[in-house]
Design an enzyme around this catalytic site. Structure first.
Site, short mmCIF file in Angstrom:
data_model
loop_
_atom_site.label_atom_id
_atom_site.label_comp_id
_atom_site.label_asym_id
_atom_site.label_seq_id
_atom_site.Cartn_x
_atom_site.Cartn_y
_atom_site.Cartn_z
N HIS A 163 -70.99 -41.57 80.13
CA HIS A 163 -72.01 -42.00 79.16
C HIS A 163 -73.18 -41.01 79.17
O HIS A 163 -74.16 -41.22 79.90
CB HIS A 163 -72.55 -43.38 79.54
N GLY A 214 -67.34 -49.63 75.30
CA GLY A 214 -67.11 -51.05 75.04
C GLY A 214 -65.97 -51.57 75.90
O GLY A 214 -65.27 -50.79 76.55
N LYS A 247 -114.27 -62.62 73.39
CA LYS A 247 -113.87 -64.02 73.52
C LYS A 247 -112.76 -64.16 74.57
O LYS A 247 -112.81 -65.03 75.46
CB LYS A 247 -113.38 -64.52 72.15
N GLU A 297 -75.47 -40.65 77.13
CA GLU A 297 -76.72 -41.20 76.57
C GLU A 297 -77.70 -41.64 77.66
O GLU A 297 -78.90 -41.67 77.43
CB GLU A 297 -76.43 -42.38 75.62
N LEU A 303 -91.96 -58.89 74.23
CA LEU A 303 -93.22 -58.30 73.80
C LEU A 303 -93.26 -56.80 74.09
O LEU A 303 -94.21 -56.11 73.74
CB LEU A 303 -94.40 -58.96 74.53
N GLN A 329 -61.35 -42.83 74.84
CA GLN A 329 -60.04 -43.44 75.01
C GLN A 329 -59.38 -43.64 73.64
O GLN A 329 -58.19 -43.40 73.46
CB GLN A 329 -60.18 -44.76 75.79
N CYS A 373 -66.75 -42.79 76.27
CA CYS A 373 -66.06 -43.74 77.13
C CYS A 373 -64.91 -44.41 76.38
O CYS A 373 -63.89 -43.78 76.15
CB CYS A 373 -67.06 -44.72 77.74
N LEU A 374 -65.10 -45.66 75.91
CA LEU A 374 -64.05 -46.27 75.11
C LEU A 374 -63.75 -45.40 73.89
O LEU A 374 -62.61 -45.31 73.43
CB LEU A 374 -64.49 -47.67 74.64
N1 GLN Z 1 -63.16 -50.58 78.54
C1 GLN Z 1 -62.99 -49.21 78.94
C2 GLN Z 1 -62.78 -49.10 80.43
O1 GLN Z 1 -63.14 -50.00 81.16
C3 GLN Z 1 -64.17 -48.38 78.51
C4 GLN Z 1 -65.45 -48.77 79.15
C5 GLN Z 1 -66.65 -48.21 78.47
O2 GLN Z 1 -66.57 -47.76 77.34
N2 GLN Z 1 -67.80 -48.26 79.11
O3 GLN Z 1 -62.27 -48.12 80.89
#
Ligand code: GLN
Length: 552
Positions: free
Chosen positions: A520, A354, A225, A522, A17, A385, A381-382
């Site tokens: 990250h 990820g 009500k 964000e 909600l 990489q 992050c990923l």
């Molecule tokens: N899987 C990658 C690592 O563990 C990236 C992790 C992520 O993107 N948060 O390093």
């Protein structure tokens, strides 16, 4: 010395909600009165934290400066309050029970029988009271789940007891329910709310304020009500109508008078200054252009998985007066022959964080496409990489380049598990992520990063040292730094001791904006303070716009 007051927010009828947003919005309005506000989330599930839960199940895992892996509601709290959260701002039942069981093993209960009441409830109360501070005026405490859930009961019992422990004047109970619209009869229905409040009262909690989520504003008659059946004054029933964008919620609540009622009940004086929220909404309504950003990831089916990312992109758009249209692209569907179809019309490409190897080849294709077609590219992050693996493979000719995560036996592990990671952390006297489910191997929370001047990174931050939040196990393997640098990749952000590569980018002469970061960003973007990397990514996407549609 101030005595912190508490506002407990519970939810009824059904989940989703928007209790988190409601709590964050009330918090923002109280802050707008000059009060010092904090928020805490109590989640009744048994996981120690959401760190191990699939994003498909639980949505995004939000990370705090001190490395707690938390519920995504903490992201809302930070974005609405502009205040950094910490481990103290979030407890799950699992963590509470673990603390109780540890004490039991340590003999702290002196031979007594350990029970839900009082031992578990005492632990919950201690957790809640731990956020009280001499300079904190008010703490909102959001109880996850829905009234009627078995596992939520110890939390509800604890907040019931707190009224007696702290005194009536320091506690306020807000219940958020649903008032559904029934098409067949053309009416808003109050019965589910009545049932939910009845359930709440049966465990001893009488709400002071009832907030009704609905498609339309409740009529005075319907409010009367609900007030009558739920035993609250009629000026304590409020509509919480669906709005177009989530940043309208504080203003909507303010128009309804919710914060005035809260302030009156808790005896806070003064008026709120909502100007920043009005201005924010004006800016959101006056976006002049549109950019299309492709988010190439694995969890794209569920919007909640990339909550902070979506928000940060919107914030980046705000700073450029542009609406960011996010296109979710399932990395697994990308193939060499369909890249034009999926990526051709995009003004920018972003690969988010990820775990696991699913969809990686698609992400690498997207990184290559963006590099070769000179589309603004942001790897997080990923995503960073993938950026370096793609660069190693196709620019440096290291064709087997990969990450240890995808292939532990690979020859060229450009991304790897740092062998001396434990020593490295010991040098930094780190203990904080010993609770991490992945055996303490995750790098979690805020870390410093030093930027080189004359780079996109420095241009964005305009600072030599920044602090950003991490959540990953693998790192860039420095054995490959020289060869990648030799082929033109810039290592623009490093840990202060230069052991960790935190940011990479292509030179501006080669590409308009191609940047990856191991952290990250964000998590630290707020609507009032958009993150500089998102701002610059969107700015370049706008400048290099290829998508057609313009807003009139
Ligand atoms: N899987 C990658 C690592 O563990 C990236 C992790 C992520 O993107 N948060 O390093």
């Amino acid at each position: 010395m101030k005595k912190t007051k508490f506002i407990f927010v519970t939810g009824g009828v059904l989940s989703s909600l928007g209790k988190g947003l409601a709590a964050a919005s009330i918090g923002a309005l109280l802050k707008a009165r000059g009060l010092n506000v904090s928020i805490q989330k109590l989640d009744p599930y048994l996981n120690l934290d959401p760190g191990t839960m699939s994003p498909f199940q639980h949505g995004e895992v939000f990370v705090t400066d001190d490395g707690a892996e938390t519920d995504l509601d903490l992201g809302h709290y930070e974005r609405y309050l502009g205040v950094a959260m910490s481990r103290k701002n979030t407890y799950t039942a699992g963590r509470i029970y673990t603390q109780v069981l540890n004490k039991e093993r340590q003999g702290k209960y002196l031979g007594g029988t350990v029970q839900v009441i009082p031992h578990v409830t005492d632990e919950v109360k201690a957790a809640i009271r731990s956020i009280a501070a001499p300079d904190l005026d008010v703490a909102l405490v959001e109880i996850g789940g829905t009234i009627g859930d078995i596992e939520g009961l110890p939390f509800l019992e604890a907040i019931r007891q707190l009224k007696n422990d702290l005194g009536k004047n320091r506690c306020l109970y807000i219940h958020l329910t649903l008032v559904p619209y029934l098409k067949t009869s053309g009416e808003l229905k109050s019965k589910p709310t009545q049932h939910s409040v009845k359930e709440l009262r049966s465990i001893g909690i009488q709400p002071d304020i009832i907030m009704c989520r609905s498609e339309d504003t409740l009529t005075p008659e319907l409010k009367r009500k609900i007030a009558l059946f739920c035993d609250v004054p009629k000026d304590a029933v409020f509509s919480a109508i669906d709005v177009e964008n989530i940043y309208q919620v504080p203003l909507e609540f303010n128009r309804e008078g919710i914060d005035t009622k809260v302030a009156r009940l808790l005896r806070f004086k003064g008026e709120p200054d909502v100007t920043p929220w009005v201005q924010l909404n004006e800016r959101l309504e006056n976006l002049k252009n549109e950019v299309s950003i492709g988010l190439v990831g694995k969890y794209v089916a569920l919007g909640e998985s990339y909550k902070s990312l979506h928000e940060a992109l919107t914030h980046g758009g705000l700073d450029n007066q542009v609406q960011v249209k996010i296109r979710h692209i399932n990395a697994e569907e990308l193939k060499p022959h369909n890249l034009g179809k999926y990526l051709g019309g995009l003004d920018g490409i972003l690969i988010p964080g990820g775990f696991g190897d699913r969809g990686i080849e698609g992400m690498l294709l997207a990184a290559r496409y963006a590099r070769e077609k000179k589309r603004p590219f942001f790897g997080i992050c990923l995503g960073m990489q993938c950026l370096v693996i793609e660069f190693a493979r196709h620019v440096c000719g290291i064709i087997e380049a990969t990450s240890e995560e995808f292939n532990p036996k690979a020859k060229d592990k450009i991304i790897y598990l740092m062998a001396n990671w434990y020593d490295h952390r010991a040098r930094r006297h780190e203990k904080r992520d010993s609770n991490s489910a992945l055996g303490g191997t995750m790098r979690l929370g805020s870390y410093p990063c030093c930027l080189s001047t004359g780079t996109l990174a420095y241009q964005a931050y305009k600072k030599l040292e920044i602090q950003e939040r991490h959540r990953h196990r693998f790192e860039f393997n420095k054995a490959y730094q020289e060869v990648l640098a030799g082929h033109g990749l810039k290592f623009c952000g490093l840990s202060p001791d230069q052991t960790l590569i935190e940011m990479v980018e292509l030179p501006i002469e080669d590409h308009p904006w191609y940047l990856g970061c191991q952290f990250h960003p964000e998590f630290k973007s707020t609507p009032m303070n958009p993150h500089p990397l998102f701002r610059d990514f969107i700015k370049t996407a706008l400048a290099k716009k290829v998508s057609k549609k313009r807003l009139s």
